[in-house]
Each structure stands twice: as C-alpha cells, then as structure tokens.
Scaffold this motif. Structure first.
Motif, PDB file in Angstrom:
ATOM      1  N   THR A   1       7.918 -76.000 115.722  1.00 25.59           N
ATOM      2  CA  THR A   1       6.771 -76.302 115.584  1.00 25.59           C
ATOM      3  C   THR A   1       5.974 -77.675 114.312  1.00 25.59           C
ATOM      4  N   HIS A   2       6.082 -76.283 113.479  1.00 24.85           N
ATOM      5  CA  HIS A   2       5.604 -76.944 111.954  1.00 24.85           C
ATOM      6  C   HIS A   2       6.738 -76.242 111.310  1.00 24.85           C
ATOM      7  N   TYR A   3       7.037 -77.285 110.301  1.00 27.75           N
ATOM      8  CA  TYR A   3       7.927 -76.501 109.479  1.00 27.75           C
ATOM      9  C   TYR A   3       7.506 -77.351 107.887  1.00 27.75           C
ATOM     10  N   VAL A   4       7.465 -76.310 107.190  1.00 31.20           N
ATOM     11  CA  VAL A   4       6.775 -76.626 105.519  1.00 31.20           C
ATOM     12  C   VAL A   4       8.023 -76.554 104.409  1.00 31.20           C
ATOM     13  N   ILE A   5       7.956 -77.215 104.067  1.00 28.25           N
ATOM     14  CA  ILE A   5       9.349 -77.335 102.402  1.00 28.25           C
ATOM     15  C   ILE A   5       8.789 -77.675 101.286  1.00 28.25           C
ATOM     16  N   THR A   6       7.965 -76.404 100.561  1.00 25.94           N
ATOM     17  CA  THR A   6       7.569 -76.287  99.402  1.00 25.94           C
ATOM     18  C   THR A   6       7.712 -77.090  98.537  1.00 25.94           C
ATOM     19  N   ASN A   7       9.025 -76.746  98.328  1.00 20.43           N
ATOM     20  CA  ASN A   7       9.829 -77.149  96.993  1.00 20.43           C
ATOM     21  C   ASN A   7      10.735 -77.438  96.800  1.00 20.43           C
ATOM     22  N   LEU A   8      12.005 -78.223  96.059  1.00 25.74           N
ATOM     23  CA  LEU A   8      13.424 -78.113  95.426  1.00 25.74           C
ATOM     24  C   LEU A   8      13.187 -78.232  94.299  1.00 25.74           C
ATOM     25  N   TYR A   9      14.025 -77.225  93.120  1.00 16.46           N
ATOM     26  CA  TYR A   9      14.418 -76.455  92.208  1.00 16.46           C
ATOM     27  C   TYR A   9      15.954 -76.643  91.423  1.00 16.46           C
ATOM     28  N   ARG A  10      16.239 -76.920  90.061  1.00 17.14           N
ATOM     29  CA  ARG A  10      17.083 -76.495  89.724  1.00 17.14           C
ATOM     30  C   ARG A  10      17.047 -74.603  89.934  1.00 17.14           C
ATOM     31  N   ASP A  11      18.614 -74.294  90.818  1.00 18.48           N
ATOM     32  CA  ASP A  11      17.704 -72.714  91.389  1.00 18.48           C
ATOM     33  C   ASP A  11      19.130 -71.643  91.756  1.00 18.48           C
ATOM     34  N   GLN A  12      19.901 -71.067  91.439  1.00 16.53           N
ATOM     35  CA  GLN A  12      21.065 -69.877  91.320  1.00 16.53           C
ATOM     36  C   GLN A  12      22.156 -71.272  91.640  1.00 16.53           C
ATOM     37  N   LEU A  13      22.461 -72.322  90.512  1.00 21.66           N
ATOM     38  CA  LEU A  13      23.768 -72.699  90.120  1.00 21.66           C
ATOM     39  C   LEU A  13      25.129 -72.598  90.611  1.00 21.66           C
ATOM     40  N   THR A  14      25.212 -71.060  89.988  1.00 16.08           N
ATOM     41  CA  THR A  14      26.703 -70.610  91.432  1.00 16.08           C
ATOM     42  C   THR A  14      26.383 -69.891  93.201  1.00 16.08           C
ATOM     43  N   ARG A  15      25.548 -71.233  93.521  1.00 21.21           N
ATOM     44  CA  ARG A  15      25.243 -70.698  94.852  1.00 21.21           C
ATOM     45  C   ARG A  15      24.480 -71.815  95.350  1.00 21.21           C
ATOM     46  N   ASN A  16      23.850 -72.312  94.282  1.00 20.16           N
ATOM     47  CA  ASN A  16      23.214 -73.662  95.551  1.00 20.16           C
ATOM     48  C   ASN A  16      23.431 -75.270  94.419  1.00 20.16           C
ATOM     49  N   GLY A  17      24.366 -75.031  93.621  1.00 22.45           N
ATOM     50  CA  GLY A  17      24.684 -75.667  93.011  1.00 22.45           C
ATOM     51  C   GLY A  17      23.497 -77.050  92.889  1.00 22.45           C
ATOM     52  N   HIS A  18      23.542 -78.409  92.884  1.00 22.72           N
ATOM     53  CA  HIS A  18      22.918 -79.267  92.604  1.00 22.72           C
ATOM     54  C   HIS A  18      21.319 -79.797  94.408  1.00 22.72           C
ATOM     55  N   PRO A  19      20.179 -79.828  93.898  1.00 22.72           N
ATOM     56  CA  PRO A  19      19.109 -79.168  94.430  1.00 22.72           C
ATOM     57  C   PRO A  19      18.659 -80.366  95.217  1.00 22.72           C
ATOM     58  N   GLU A  20      19.901 -80.945  95.509  1.00 23.44           N
ATOM     59  CA  GLU A  20      20.504 -82.718  95.990  1.00 23.44           C
ATOM     60  C   GLU A  20      20.627 -82.000  97.627  1.00 23.44           C
ATOM     61  N   TRP A  21      22.239 -81.355  96.487  1.00 26.50           N
ATOM     62  CA  TRP A  21      23.290 -80.935  98.158  1.00 26.50           C
ATOM     63  C   TRP A  21      22.666 -79.654  98.733  1.00 26.50           C
ATOM     64  N   VAL A  22      20.886 -79.473  98.078  1.00 28.85           N
ATOM     65  CA  VAL A  22      20.464 -78.322  99.036  1.00 28.85           C
ATOM     66  C   VAL A  22      19.860 -79.073 100.205  1.00 28.85           C
ATOM     67  N   TYR A  23      19.136 -80.433  99.112  1.00 28.86           N
ATOM     68  CA  TYR A  23      17.896 -81.275 100.171  1.00 28.86           C
ATOM     69  C   TYR A  23      19.323 -81.254 101.342  1.00 28.86           C
ATOM     70  N   ASP A  24      20.177 -81.211 101.392  1.00 24.71           N
ATOM     71  CA  ASP A  24      21.505 -81.961 102.161  1.00 24.71           C
ATOM     72  C   ASP A  24      21.659 -81.001 103.508  1.00 24.71           C
ATOM     73  N   ILE A  25      21.306 -79.912 102.717  1.00 25.05           N
ATOM     74  CA  ILE A  25      21.739 -78.882 103.793  1.00 25.05           C
ATOM     75  C   ILE A  25      20.227 -78.669 104.762  1.00 25.05           C
ATOM     76  N   ILE A  26      19.555 -78.795 103.645  1.00 25.28           N
ATOM     77  CA  ILE A  26      17.783 -78.182 104.639  1.00 25.28           C
ATOM     78  C   ILE A  26      17.742 -79.012 106.038  1.00 25.28           C
ATOM     79  N   GLY A  27      18.130 -80.998 105.170  1.00 31.78           N
ATOM     80  CA  GLY A  27      18.264 -82.709 106.275  1.00 31.78           C
ATOM     81  C   GLY A  27      18.938 -81.433 107.755  1.00 31.78           C
ATOM     82  N   GLN A  28      19.666 -80.627 107.937  1.00 26.28           N
ATOM     83  CA  GLN A  28      20.565 -80.810 109.029  1.00 26.28           C
ATOM     84  C   GLN A  28      19.639 -79.839 109.553  1.00 26.28           C
ATOM     85  N   SER A  29      18.378 -79.123 109.561  1.00 26.13           N
ATOM     86  CA  SER A  29      17.661 -77.829 110.248  1.00 26.13           C
ATOM     87  C   SER A  29      16.593 -78.317 110.866  1.00 26.13           C
TER      88      SER A  29
END
Length: 446
Positions: A126-154
């Motif tokens: 019902t409520h969805y908080v998104i705190t921030n998007l930073y450079r984080d665990q490059l080997t797992r998450n790549g670029h923050p904009e890639w993570v943005y696209d992944i979160i967008g699917q949720s």
C-alpha cells in the motif's frame, strides 16, 4: 489443504531454525516450492509498507516499527534483515494463521532493491518507500541506473510511492504518477554550493543526460537540483526536515517537532525522515512520533558503542563497495569535538561471493580525515595495503597512519595507543572480527 500444509511446514521450520539461531530464509524457500503462489493467497492487513533502496533500508524499517509499536500497533517485519522473497515469505507465513490471515495490524517489509520485483508480483504494497540510489556493490549491482530499472519492475499501480525528493534518480519514479509523496531535507549549515565528494554522480540529468544544475548539495548528489533541458527538479515535499544541527545533535521535522539524534549523521537524518513520513501517513501524530524516535539507538548492530583498553569508542558499520556509506561514517568521526583515532578494517570484501576488487576504495572520500581532531589512523585487515595505497594519495600526514593486516593485532595495539575517542569503521562481513576484541555496551531494552 495445500495452503494449510505449506504454512504449517514453514512455521515448524522457522521454530526449529530459531532454536539453532538460523532459519530466516530456508523456511520461506521451502514454502515457495510447496506452493509457488502462497503469497497471493494470504489475507493481508490494511497497511503493507515496503522499503527499498541502496542504503538505509534496515535502519528505516526498524525505526518505523519502533514508532508503530510505541503507538499500540502490532507489526510483522523481517527484523533479521533477510530481505529477498524467501525471507519475506518466512516472516509473513510465521505471522499468519493456518488459514492464511496475517495476525499483525501492519506488515512492514525491508526489500532488497534487486529482488523487490519478485516479491511484489505476488502482492502490492500500500505504501512503497524508496530511500536512495547510490554506487553500490559494483560486481552485483552494476550502475545505479540499472538498479533503477530493476526497481521500476516492482512499482505497480495501487502503491503510494514515498520518495526521497533530494535524490534525482529516485525522484524519477514519480514522473507521470499521481499517487506520490516526497520527503526531503531543507538547506542547512552543512549544505554546500558545490559538490565536494570524490566524484559527481549528479552532474548529468538521469532522465535526459543534459548537464544538471544544483542550488545546493547535502552530500554527494543529494540536494536541490534542476535540469534546464527537461525540467526534472526537486519536487515540493510533503514531509521535511526544516532544521538540522548536527553539532548539537537535533533536527526539526516540518518546522514543529524536535528530534534528538543518537547518531549525528545526515544519513541518519534521512532514515528518521523516511520513518516519520510513513508514520504520519498511517495516521500517527507528529509530536508523538518525535517523542518515540528521539535519542533512539538502533538495535540492528549498525552502530555499537564499546570500550577497548579503557578507551571509549563507536563501531560504525558501513557497506563495502559503497563509497557513500563510508563517507558518512568518516563524517561522523571528523565531527567529533575532541581528539580522535579512526580504525578502518577491510578484511573481506563480501559475505556472499569472493572478490578482491577494491576499486571502490578510490571513490571513498578519505580526504575527510585530514582534519585537526584526527590524531591517529589505523588501517587493518587483509586489504590494509590497498587502503594504504589509497591513503598515499590524500594529504594526510603518513606519520599518523599505522598499517596492520591483523585485525586482532590492530586492536591489541589500540588498547595502549588509542588517542582520544575511537571510531572503528568496517562492513557487516568484518564486524564480528572487531566485536571479538572489544567490550560492547549493550543497549537498554525497552
């Protein structure tokens, strides 16, 4: 009968796992194999609140739970921090009746930013908080904009988005949507006119890639921004921190409610603000929230006070492969008013996978430690030489820097040679190696 049997098995496995000090994910993993649609069948309460983002998820969720419980609400949440679908399944089924009805008044979910899409295809918060998007665990998450696209699917219609207005990439989730609430921090004494970090991820607009303009920065790319090309800008906030005084250790929420800070960090300020925003939307009075969260000491082990050889100190748990997390810990040490020793430990890069990739050390603003109050710096762990190489490019006097590849050896040395207050900064993967050599002060139970 299938739902009944699946929930029963999950509860039994969770009980047995609890006896062994384990079991936050495995029961849910087995339950999903027994019934892949079990989450769709649950009878959820009125409020289902989810929190995701690069940093601050665990602390924000803990503070939301603290506020809600203080106001008489029963809360189910993944307090163990197991934030992928298996862990979410475990705690939901553990809180449900055998008929699939959640017993708590509110469901509160910390969700891994990469795996929220898997959890929320079964039900919608019902409520969805998104705190921030930073450079984080490059080997797992790549670029923050890639993570943005992944979160967008949720993100689905029916969820009210609660977004950090000061993060330009996070604010993009609200573009074209109506059911969006923004929170943010007004300019304060620690804000700057120019970006002062090692790198500038706010230089270009995340939406159109044109150069971005900033009125001020709070830290890194977080601040008040505007894109002259496409119009992306910091949106008006419904919930705000209107005054920040990190020196005296307090903030003011919405110009009315004063909160005393247990941790004098702008990072902590954002976590408090996100928790406050959720609690207000649930219907809790602002003054009551401020009372409930003032001087609150996190129980999740991210901040631990201790003594070592008679010296007082604080252990700050930062995220390896996340420079902004480290920067904020360094800022806390820099702001201490007296003589300070800083110990930085990198003994293992990750708990989950092997890597010796340390390029992220060059993104950390270790130059912050070039300050009058910093009298001694200890670099410890298997990657102490990598740290030392990075420090050789700062302007910090080499005479105050000690390198020791043994964490226990560094702690033994500090028992005698700490100067002033001690800050130990490391990651989850190395935290226990420090705890083994210090005397931890237990937080008071409520």
């Amino acid at each position: 009968m299938r739902m009944f049997f699946t929930i029963l098995i999950c509860k039994i496995l969770r009980f047995l796992g609890g006896l062994l000090g384990r079991g936050s994910s495995l029961p849910g993993e087995i339950a999903l194999k027994l019934d892949p649609n079990i989450l769709r069948k649950l009878k959820l309460p009125k409020y289902v609140i989810a929190v995701t983002g690069s940093n601050g998820k665990t602390s924000t969720v803990e503070m939301i739970s603290q506020i809600l419980r203080k106001n008489g609400l029963k809360v189910a949440y993944n307090k163990e921090g197991s934030n992928q679908i298996e862990g979410v399944t475990t705690f939901l089924l553990s809180d449900s009746t055998l008929g699939g009805r959640i017993k708590s008044d509110i469901v509160l979910i910390e969700s891994d930013e990469r795996f929220a899409r898997h959890t929320f295809k079964h039900f919608i918060p019902t409520h969805y908080v998104i705190t921030n998007l930073y450079r984080d665990q490059l080997t797992r998450n790549g670029h923050p904009e890639w993570v943005y696209d992944i979160i967008g699917q949720s993100v689905h219609d029916g969820s009210q988005l609660i977004l950090n207005a000061d993060d330009p990439l996070v604010s993009c989730f609200g573009f074209g949507r109506e059911n969006v609430i923004y929170f943010g921090v007004d300019r304060f004494a620690g804000s700057t006119d120019q970006n002062t970090s090692v790198y500038n991820d706010g230089k270009y607009c995340p939406r159109c890639k044109a150069p971005m303009e900033y009125e001020y920065y709070h830290y890194n790319h977080i601040g008040k921004y505007n894109c002259p090309n496409c119009g992306l800008h910091r949106c008006d906030t419904r919930f705000s921190v209107t005054d920040v005084n990190l020196s005296d250790g307090y903030i003011v929420l919405d110009g009315k409610y004063r909160v005393t800070l247990a941790l004098k960090s702008i990072y902590n300020v954002y976590n408090i603000l996100a928790a406050y925003s959720v609690a207000r939307l649930v219907g809790i009075d602002g003054e009551k929230i401020a009372q409930d969260i003032s001087s609150y000491v996190l129980k999740n082990g991210r901040v631990i006070t201790f003594t070592l050889g008679g010296h007082e100190g604080t252990l700050l748990t930062s995220k390896h492969e996340n420079s902004i997390s480290y920067d904020q810990s360094l800022r806390v040490a820099r702001a201490y008013p007296g003589d300070t020793t800083v110990m930085i430990v990198v003994d293992r890069i990750s708990r989950k996978y092997f890597t010796s990739e340390t390029s992220w050390l060059w993104d950390i603003d270790f130059e912050l430690l070039e300050h009058d109050n910093i009298k001694k710096i200890v670099l410890a762990g298997a990657y102490a030489s990598d740290l030392a190489e990075r420090f050789s490019y700062t302007g910090i006097d080499p005479a105050i820097i000690t390198v020791n590849k043994s964490v226990s050896g560094a702690l033994e040395d500090l028992k005698q040679n700490t100067v002033g207050y001690l800050y130990a900064i490391t990651c989850f993967s190395d935290k226990d190696k420090i705890i083994a050599g210090i005397q931890v002060e237990k937080p008071e139970e409520e």
